[in-house]
Design a protein around this motif. Structure first.
Motif, short mmCIF file in Angstrom:
data_model
loop_
_atom_site.label_atom_id
_atom_site.label_comp_id
_atom_site.label_asym_id
_atom_site.label_seq_id
_atom_site.Cartn_x
_atom_site.Cartn_y
_atom_site.Cartn_z
N PHE A 34 0.83 -1.20 0.00
CA PHE A 34 0.00 0.00 0.00
C PHE A 34 0.86 1.26 0.00
N ILE A 35 1.96 1.26 0.73
CA ILE A 35 2.85 2.42 0.78
C ILE A 35 3.48 2.68 -0.58
N LEU A 36 3.82 1.62 -1.30
CA LEU A 36 4.40 1.79 -2.63
C LEU A 36 3.34 2.12 -3.69
N GLY A 37 2.07 2.05 -3.33
CA GLY A 37 1.00 2.37 -4.26
C GLY A 37 0.46 1.18 -5.02
N TYR A 38 0.81 -0.02 -4.60
CA TYR A 38 0.32 -1.25 -5.24
C TYR A 38 -0.90 -1.75 -4.47
N ASN A 39 -2.03 -1.10 -4.66
CA ASN A 39 -3.22 -1.44 -3.87
C ASN A 39 -3.73 -2.85 -4.15
N LYS A 40 -3.77 -3.25 -5.42
CA LYS A 40 -4.27 -4.59 -5.75
C LYS A 40 -3.43 -5.67 -5.06
N GLU A 41 -2.11 -5.53 -5.13
CA GLU A 41 -1.21 -6.51 -4.51
C GLU A 41 -1.32 -6.48 -2.99
N GLY A 42 -1.52 -5.28 -2.43
CA GLY A 42 -1.72 -5.16 -0.99
C GLY A 42 -2.98 -5.89 -0.54
N PHE A 43 -4.04 -5.74 -1.30
CA PHE A 43 -5.29 -6.43 -0.96
C PHE A 43 -5.15 -7.94 -1.13
N ILE A 44 -4.34 -8.37 -2.08
CA ILE A 44 -4.11 -9.81 -2.24
C ILE A 44 -3.43 -10.38 -1.00
N LEU A 45 -2.39 -9.70 -0.52
CA LEU A 45 -1.70 -10.18 0.69
C LEU A 45 -2.62 -10.12 1.91
N LEU A 46 -3.33 -9.02 2.07
CA LEU A 46 -4.25 -8.88 3.20
C LEU A 46 -5.37 -9.91 3.13
N GLY A 47 -5.91 -10.11 1.94
CA GLY A 47 -6.98 -11.10 1.76
C GLY A 47 -6.48 -12.51 2.03
N GLY A 48 -5.27 -12.82 1.57
CA GLY A 48 -4.69 -14.14 1.86
C GLY A 48 -4.53 -14.36 3.35
N PHE A 49 -4.09 -13.33 4.06
CA PHE A 49 -3.93 -13.44 5.51
C PHE A 49 -5.28 -13.65 6.19
N ILE A 50 -6.28 -12.89 5.78
CA ILE A 50 -7.62 -13.03 6.40
C ILE A 50 -8.21 -14.40 6.10
N ILE A 51 -8.07 -14.87 4.87
CA ILE A 51 -8.55 -16.22 4.53
C ILE A 51 -7.80 -17.27 5.34
N GLY A 52 -6.51 -17.06 5.53
CA GLY A 52 -5.72 -17.97 6.36
C GLY A 52 -6.21 -18.02 7.79
N ALA A 67 2.54 -19.00 3.50
CA ALA A 67 2.87 -18.56 2.14
C ALA A 67 2.91 -17.04 2.05
N VAL A 68 1.92 -16.38 2.64
CA VAL A 68 1.89 -14.92 2.63
C VAL A 68 3.11 -14.37 3.38
N GLY A 69 3.44 -14.98 4.51
CA GLY A 69 4.61 -14.54 5.28
C GLY A 69 5.92 -14.74 4.54
N ILE A 70 6.04 -15.85 3.85
CA ILE A 70 7.28 -16.13 3.09
C ILE A 70 7.43 -15.15 1.94
N VAL A 71 6.34 -14.88 1.22
CA VAL A 71 6.39 -13.91 0.12
C VAL A 71 6.82 -12.54 0.66
N SER A 72 6.24 -12.13 1.77
CA SER A 72 6.57 -10.83 2.35
C SER A 72 8.01 -10.78 2.84
N LEU A 73 8.48 -11.86 3.44
CA LEU A 73 9.86 -11.90 3.91
C LEU A 73 10.84 -11.79 2.75
N ILE A 74 10.58 -12.53 1.68
CA ILE A 74 11.45 -12.48 0.51
C ILE A 74 11.45 -11.06 -0.09
N GLU A 75 10.27 -10.47 -0.18
CA GLU A 75 10.20 -9.11 -0.72
C GLU A 75 10.97 -8.13 0.16
N GLY A 76 10.83 -8.24 1.47
CA GLY A 76 11.55 -7.35 2.37
C GLY A 76 13.05 -7.48 2.22
#
Length: 99
Positions: A34-52, A67-76
Protein backbone atom coordinates in the motif's frame (compact mmCIF):
# COMPACT_ATOMS: atom_id res chain seq x y z
CA UNK A 1 17.14 9.16 -15.15
CA UNK A 2 19.67 10.57 -12.69
CA UNK A 3 17.58 13.74 -12.24
CA UNK A 4 14.60 11.77 -10.95
CA UNK A 5 16.84 9.89 -8.54
CA UNK A 6 18.43 13.13 -7.27
CA UNK A 7 15.03 14.71 -6.72
CA UNK A 8 13.75 11.63 -4.87
CA UNK A 9 16.82 11.62 -2.64
CA UNK A 10 16.41 15.30 -1.78
CA UNK A 11 12.69 15.07 -1.10
CA UNK A 12 12.89 11.79 0.83
CA UNK A 13 10.66 9.91 -1.61
CA UNK A 14 12.83 6.80 -1.60
CA UNK A 15 10.95 4.43 0.70
CA UNK A 16 13.37 1.50 0.63
CA UNK A 17 14.11 1.19 4.35
CA UNK A 18 10.50 1.79 5.40
CA UNK A 19 8.90 -0.74 3.07
CA UNK A 20 11.72 -3.26 3.54
CA UNK A 21 11.25 -3.35 7.31
CA UNK A 22 7.46 -3.33 7.06
CA UNK A 23 7.56 -6.22 4.60
CA UNK A 24 9.70 -8.27 6.99
CA UNK A 25 7.81 -7.55 10.20
CA UNK A 26 4.16 -7.02 9.18
CA UNK A 27 4.20 -7.98 5.52
CA UNK A 28 1.25 -10.34 5.82
CA UNK A 29 -0.98 -7.24 6.14
CA UNK A 30 0.31 -5.93 2.81
CA UNK A 31 1.24 -2.55 4.31
CA UNK A 32 4.44 -2.29 2.29
CA UNK A 33 2.48 -2.73 -0.94
CA UNK A 34 0.00 0.00 0.00
CA UNK A 35 2.85 2.42 0.78
CA UNK A 36 4.40 1.79 -2.63
CA UNK A 37 1.00 2.37 -4.26
CA UNK A 38 0.32 -1.25 -5.24
CA UNK A 39 -3.22 -1.44 -3.87
CA UNK A 40 -4.27 -4.59 -5.75
CA UNK A 41 -1.21 -6.51 -4.51
CA UNK A 42 -1.72 -5.16 -0.99
CA UNK A 43 -5.29 -6.43 -0.96
CA UNK A 44 -4.11 -9.81 -2.24
CA UNK A 45 -1.70 -10.18 0.69
CA UNK A 46 -4.25 -8.88 3.20
CA UNK A 47 -6.98 -11.10 1.76
CA UNK A 48 -4.69 -14.14 1.86
CA UNK A 49 -3.93 -13.44 5.51
CA UNK A 50 -7.62 -13.03 6.40
CA UNK A 51 -8.55 -16.22 4.53
CA UNK A 52 -5.72 -17.97 6.36
CA UNK A 53 -7.09 -16.81 9.71
CA UNK A 54 -10.62 -17.90 8.81
CA UNK A 55 -9.49 -21.35 7.66
CA UNK A 56 -6.88 -21.83 10.38
CA UNK A 57 -8.93 -24.49 12.16
CA UNK A 58 -9.00 -26.57 8.96
CA UNK A 59 -5.17 -26.61 8.82
CA UNK A 60 -5.14 -25.14 5.30
CA UNK A 61 -5.06 -21.69 6.86
CA UNK A 62 -1.68 -22.38 8.42
CA UNK A 63 -0.18 -22.95 4.98
CA UNK A 64 -1.87 -19.87 3.52
CA UNK A 65 -0.50 -17.67 6.32
CA UNK A 66 2.94 -19.23 5.90
CA UNK A 67 2.87 -18.56 2.14
CA UNK A 68 1.89 -14.92 2.63
CA UNK A 69 4.61 -14.54 5.28
CA UNK A 70 7.28 -16.13 3.09
CA UNK A 71 6.39 -13.91 0.12
CA UNK A 72 6.57 -10.83 2.35
CA UNK A 73 9.86 -11.90 3.91
CA UNK A 74 11.45 -12.48 0.51
CA UNK A 75 10.20 -9.11 -0.72
CA UNK A 76 11.55 -7.35 2.37
CA UNK A 77 14.97 -8.92 1.92
CA UNK A 78 15.00 -8.01 -1.78
CA UNK A 79 14.01 -4.43 -1.03
CA UNK A 80 16.75 -4.01 1.56
CA UNK A 81 19.51 -5.63 -0.51
CA UNK A 82 19.00 -3.41 -3.56
CA UNK A 83 20.87 -0.14 -3.83
CA UNK A 84 18.81 2.98 -3.18
CA UNK A 85 18.83 3.99 -6.82
CA UNK A 86 18.00 0.48 -8.05
CA UNK A 87 15.10 0.23 -5.59
CA UNK A 88 13.77 3.62 -6.64
CA UNK A 89 14.00 2.84 -10.35
CA UNK A 90 12.55 -0.67 -10.04
CA UNK A 91 9.70 -0.27 -7.55
CA UNK A 92 8.82 3.42 -7.48
CA UNK A 93 9.42 4.48 -11.09
CA UNK A 94 9.12 1.13 -12.90
CA UNK A 95 6.24 -0.09 -10.71
CA UNK A 96 7.39 -3.71 -10.54
CA UNK A 97 4.73 -5.24 -8.31
CA UNK A 98 6.12 -8.64 -7.29
CA UNK A 99 9.69 -9.64 -6.48
Amino acid sequence: MKEGWNEATKSGENKKLLVGLLAIFVGYFGVHKFILGYNKEGFILLGGFIIGILTYCFLIGIFIIMAVGIVSLIEGILYLTKSDEEFYQTYQVGKKAWF
